[in-house]
Design a protein around this motif. Sequence first.
Motif, PDB file in Angstrom:
ATOM      1  N   ALA A  99       1.211  -1.226  -0.044  1.00 56.80           N
ATOM      2  CA  ALA A  99       0.500  -0.656  -0.217  1.00 56.80           C
ATOM      3  C   ALA A  99       1.139   1.266   0.070  1.00 56.80           C
ATOM      4  CB  ALA A  99      -0.690   0.397   1.208  1.00 56.80           C
ATOM      5  N   LEU A 100       1.695   1.319   1.046  1.00 55.74           N
ATOM      6  CA  LEU A 100       2.361   2.689   0.851  1.00 55.74           C
ATOM      7  C   LEU A 100       3.548   1.966  -0.278  1.00 55.74           C
ATOM      8  CD1 LEU A 100       4.334   1.436   4.717  1.00 55.74           C
ATOM      9  CD2 LEU A 100       3.480   3.758   3.923  1.00 55.74           C
ATOM     10  N   LEU A 101       4.053   1.558  -0.709  1.00 53.57           N
ATOM     11  CA  LEU A 101       4.742   1.805  -2.548  1.00 53.57           C
ATOM     12  C   LEU A 101       3.457   2.335  -3.384  1.00 53.57           C
ATOM     13  CD1 LEU A 101       6.841   0.962  -3.880  1.00 53.57           C
ATOM     14  CD2 LEU A 101       6.200  -1.817  -4.591  1.00 53.57           C
ATOM     15  N   ARG A 102       2.455   1.953  -3.090  1.00 46.69           N
ATOM     16  CA  ARG A 102       1.383   2.277  -4.796  1.00 46.69           C
ATOM     17  C   ARG A 102       1.438   3.698  -4.206  1.00 46.69           C
ATOM     18  NH1 ARG A 102      -1.205  -2.465  -3.049  1.00 46.69           N
ATOM     19  NH2 ARG A 102      -1.293  -4.194  -4.103  1.00 46.69           N
ATOM     20  N   GLU A 103       1.020   4.606  -2.905  1.00 41.51           N
ATOM     21  CA  GLU A 103       1.145   5.391  -2.851  1.00 41.51           C
ATOM     22  C   GLU A 103       2.001   6.882  -3.202  1.00 41.51           C
ATOM     23  OE1 GLU A 103       0.298   6.493   1.336  1.00 41.51           O
ATOM     24  OE2 GLU A 103      -1.259   5.451   1.150  1.00 41.51           O
ATOM     25  N   THR A 104       3.488   5.973  -3.083  1.00 45.27           N
ATOM     26  CA  THR A 104       4.672   6.722  -3.726  1.00 45.27           C
ATOM     27  C   THR A 104       4.890   6.370  -5.197  1.00 45.27           C
ATOM     28  OG1 THR A 104       6.033   6.031  -1.947  1.00 45.27           O
ATOM     29  CG2 THR A 104       7.100   6.510  -3.951  1.00 45.27           C
ATOM     30  N   GLN A 105       4.656   5.601  -5.790  1.00 45.14           N
ATOM     31  CA  GLN A 105       3.949   5.652  -7.516  1.00 45.14           C
ATOM     32  C   GLN A 105       3.223   6.215  -7.971  1.00 45.14           C
ATOM     33  OE1 GLN A 105       3.374   1.152  -8.609  1.00 45.14           O
ATOM     34  NE2 GLN A 105       4.003   2.174 -11.113  1.00 45.14           N
ATOM     35  N   LYS A 106       2.033   7.172  -6.946  1.00 44.85           N
ATOM     36  CA  LYS A 106       1.191   7.568  -7.771  1.00 44.85           C
ATOM     37  C   LYS A 106       1.362   8.697  -7.447  1.00 44.85           C
ATOM     38  CE  LYS A 106      -3.802   8.707  -6.803  1.00 44.85           C
ATOM     39  NZ  LYS A 106      -4.858   8.253  -6.481  1.00 44.85           N
ATOM     40  N   ALA A 107       2.363   9.439  -6.158  1.00 43.19           N
ATOM     41  CA  ALA A 107       2.615  10.554  -6.271  1.00 43.19           C
ATOM     42  C   ALA A 107       4.126  10.548  -7.188  1.00 43.19           C
ATOM     43  CB  ALA A 107       3.302  10.682  -5.169  1.00 43.19           C
ATOM     44  N   ALA A 108       4.182   9.745  -7.747  1.00 43.62           N
ATOM     45  CA  ALA A 108       5.424  10.194  -9.112  1.00 43.62           C
ATOM     46  C   ALA A 108       4.925  10.307 -10.211  1.00 43.62           C
ATOM     47  CB  ALA A 108       6.723   8.667  -8.793  1.00 43.62           C
ATOM     48  N   GLU A 109       3.985   9.441 -10.235  1.00 41.33           N
ATOM     49  CA  GLU A 109       2.786  10.107 -11.435  1.00 41.33           C
ATOM     50  C   GLU A 109       2.938  11.238 -11.560  1.00 41.33           C
ATOM     51  OE1 GLU A 109       0.276   6.904 -11.689  1.00 41.33           O
ATOM     52  OE2 GLU A 109       1.871   4.789 -12.589  1.00 41.33           O
ATOM     53  N   GLU A 110       1.740  11.851 -10.496  1.00 43.85           N
ATOM     54  CA  GLU A 110       1.330  12.663  -9.664  1.00 43.85           C
ATOM     55  C   GLU A 110       2.574  13.954 -11.125  1.00 43.85           C
ATOM     56  OE1 GLU A 110      -1.676  13.616 -10.292  1.00 43.85           O
ATOM     57  OE2 GLU A 110      -2.676  12.230 -10.118  1.00 43.85           O
ATOM     58  N   GLU A 111       3.767  13.775 -10.146  1.00 45.19           N
ATOM     59  CA  GLU A 111       5.119  15.067 -10.847  1.00 45.19           C
ATOM     60  C   GLU A 111       5.134  15.131 -11.879  1.00 45.19           C
ATOM     61  OE1 GLU A 111       9.696  16.098  -8.402  1.00 45.19           O
ATOM     62  OE2 GLU A 111       7.869  14.145  -7.872  1.00 45.19           O
ATOM     63  N   LYS A 112       4.937  13.971 -12.700  1.00 45.68           N
ATOM     64  CA  LYS A 112       5.481  13.346 -14.088  1.00 45.68           C
ATOM     65  C   LYS A 112       4.670  13.988 -14.940  1.00 45.68           C
ATOM     66  CE  LYS A 112       7.192  10.011 -17.275  1.00 45.68           C
ATOM     67  NZ  LYS A 112       7.728   8.983 -17.144  1.00 45.68           N
ATOM     68  N   ARG A 113       2.944  13.860 -15.039  1.00 48.54           N
ATOM     69  CA  ARG A 113       2.614  14.663 -15.186  1.00 48.54           C
ATOM     70  C   ARG A 113       2.611  15.873 -15.400  1.00 48.54           C
ATOM     71  NH1 ARG A 113      -1.396  12.122 -12.543  1.00 48.54           N
ATOM     72  NH2 ARG A 113      -1.963  10.485 -14.194  1.00 48.54           N
ATOM     73  N   ASP A 114       2.333  16.483 -14.628  1.00 48.11           N
ATOM     74  CA  ASP A 114       2.588  17.795 -14.224  1.00 48.11           C
ATOM     75  C   ASP A 114       4.269  18.814 -15.402  1.00 48.11           C
ATOM     76  OD1 ASP A 114       0.599  18.094 -12.577  1.00 48.11           O
ATOM     77  OD2 ASP A 114       1.942  17.810 -10.827  1.00 48.11           O
ATOM     78  N   GLN A 115       5.247  17.252 -15.084  1.00 48.33           N
ATOM     79  CA  GLN A 115       5.733  17.516 -15.658  1.00 48.33           C
ATOM     80  C   GLN A 115       6.250  17.473 -17.604  1.00 48.33           C
ATOM     81  OE1 GLN A 115       9.362  15.724 -14.879  1.00 48.33           O
ATOM     82  NE2 GLN A 115      11.263  16.230 -16.717  1.00 48.33           N
ATOM     83  N   ILE A 116       5.308  16.818 -17.603  1.00 48.64           N
ATOM     84  CA  ILE A 116       5.251  16.734 -18.942  1.00 48.64           C
ATOM     85  C   ILE A 116       4.039  17.540 -20.023  1.00 48.64           C
ATOM     86  CG2 ILE A 116       3.426  15.357 -20.344  1.00 48.64           C
ATOM     87  CD1 ILE A 116       4.380  12.973 -19.694  1.00 48.64           C
ATOM     88  N   ILE A 117       2.993  18.419 -18.906  1.00 48.72           N
ATOM     89  CA  ILE A 117       2.213  19.207 -19.546  1.00 48.72           C
ATOM     90  C   ILE A 117       3.280  20.311 -19.470  1.00 48.72           C
ATOM     91  CG2 ILE A 117       0.266  21.064 -18.112  1.00 48.72           C
ATOM     92  CD1 ILE A 117      -1.095  18.581 -16.918  1.00 48.72           C
ATOM     93  N   HIS A 118       3.502  20.798 -18.935  1.00 51.28           N
ATOM     94  CA  HIS A 118       4.644  21.968 -18.932  1.00 51.28           C
ATOM     95  C   HIS A 118       5.555  21.728 -20.080  1.00 51.28           C
ATOM     96  CE1 HIS A 118       3.637  24.231 -15.352  1.00 51.28           C
ATOM     97  NE2 HIS A 118       4.474  22.650 -14.934  1.00 51.28           N
ATOM     98  N   GLU A 119       6.210  20.836 -19.934  1.00 50.91           N
ATOM     99  CA  GLU A 119       6.638  20.120 -21.685  1.00 50.91           C
ATOM    100  C   GLU A 119       5.878  20.540 -22.954  1.00 50.91           C
ATOM    101  OE1 GLU A 119       8.526  16.736 -21.672  1.00 50.91           O
ATOM    102  OE2 GLU A 119      10.258  17.838 -19.862  1.00 50.91           O
TER     103      GLU A 119
END
Length: 617
Positions: free
Chosen positions: A459-479
Amino acid sequence: MVKMVSHGKHIAIIVEQLNKFNPENQSMEDFLNESAKVLQTLNVTDENFVLETLAGCIEYKSLLDVVINAFFVRDGKHCLFSERNLYVVICYLATFQLEELGLQHFSRIVKSLDTAKMHKFLRFFFNALNLNTWIKDEWSHFYDSLYVKENWIDPLLRWQPKMQQVIEQLTDKLSNCTTIVKTSTVTQPKEFNLTVPKPRAIPIPLPIPVLEKSQPVPPSTYKSPKEKKQLEEIKTKNRRKAEIDNIPVKLNAAAILREGALYQRKMEQELKRIENLLRGAKDPSEFLEWQKQMRGKDLEEQLAEIECKRLQGKLSHEEAVLAHQNVIQENKKKADLMREEKAELMHQYAEKRLQEQKEMRELVEQVVEGHKNAKQAKLKLQKYKQQIVQEVCEESRELLQQALEEEEEKLRKRYELIQQIRAIESLPSLKNKFVDLTETGGHGLICEMSIVELRERLALLRETQKAAEEEKRDQIIHEKQAKEQLLLDKLDQISLFRAELGRAAALKQEEKKRKSQSGERPVKDERILNLHQKIIEKTMERKKQAELLKITPQKTSVTSVKNSLQQNHWKELEESRERQFKILQHGFMARETAQKMAAYEAAKSGATVCILRSEVK
């Protein structure tokens, strides 16, 4: 060969399934799986035939559409478009399955359908002219032309004579389907008993009217209307407007970046060229004019050389004909000598043949006596072989009996072992085991953990992975936003370049219309005139010598055929020389036009680049 009871029924099933197929919403595999569920009521052979035909019609849709579309445009104008898939199925079976089905089975399928439709389509498809021309060319756009010819066109042309018989049978069937009208007794009319009218008096003729004088044809009849001239002016004005206006074209990101880089590179090259001119570089127009003149001279010399070679070849042909006529006279004398030698050799050969036949008879008699002795030895050898075979058969029977007894013993022991195993397996056993999810496995490993702890960590690993995906999504939008801004800037730059290039193209078009193209110039050379004169002299000499020669009718016909073939050969050679002449001249004109365009662009590009730089700033 596939055998089915009801041909029309199965073709109707195939057409119905093809009408349901939508390539945008489903793949071919899903469609065939769904069709297999529908076709479960058929037997295995019919189901395989239907599925194979469905798959083939979908796979070769591009090839079949070429034929069907042309059929609806030409011979099938009055056919229903809803029956399109029926013609697709028949076209597929004729092209890809005719070898496997056979002519008899294919004709049964065709005759089970509508006669008029099948007659119209088969007559269109099995037309040898259609197969050899546009069908072959259109199919070559999708597959290799050699593959199309060897695997599809040639087999169809081989089947074409037999398919013509099937088409004739359909024609006879259509002609015999006329409705029979029942004849009935016709009522015979009778004349009425009427009084005979009195003869009428002859009327007085009316005076012939005098026609008025017709007006002459107005002169406007022979003049073109004003509307036509106005339409031409509007057409010219629209053409000029279309050449200048910048028509927007939708581009993707790669095309925008590629075109922007192209214009940037061109601008850098023009700036570099202007800097070189400012430093003292020369204008290449004088060199291009000299190069044009040199190439024109080279072309004239090359064309004159080609004409000389052609005329030399024709002259050598005339000389060869004269030499051939001289050889004919010499061959006549040699033929007479050879006939005499042949008669003498034939006489010697006949005597030698008689001697050989006599020696052969003596040899045959000796061989017959030798055969009689060999027959007795053959009978003795046959009896000896029969005794050996009987002894071998008795030994093989004993060995077979022994092997059977050993095999029966092995089977009996194996059967007893199987019975023991089944008895052991039939005994009941306890397999209940209680599991505690909070306890570890007890294997003694450092990283060992219970199932509950494992779930918490996941469960902790899934939360960490979800946060990384959100950060990557924001980066893709800016690019993505930065890339869109870059593309907008490139589009503005491209629009400026296109506007200037459109103006330059309009100026080039107007200049091109003002200049008249130079036509073919006749080649005049003393060598060519001398060769023409020699050819005329040799031709006259050959005709005179041909009149003096006396040749038999059979040989005359042969030589006339040869002369006609040689004349055709030289005619083809002259045509090829003329084509080469036109190709060389066309190449020279193309190079000359390219040089003019390059010089024009070099003269105009300096001002264009300066304008573009000012607008960009």
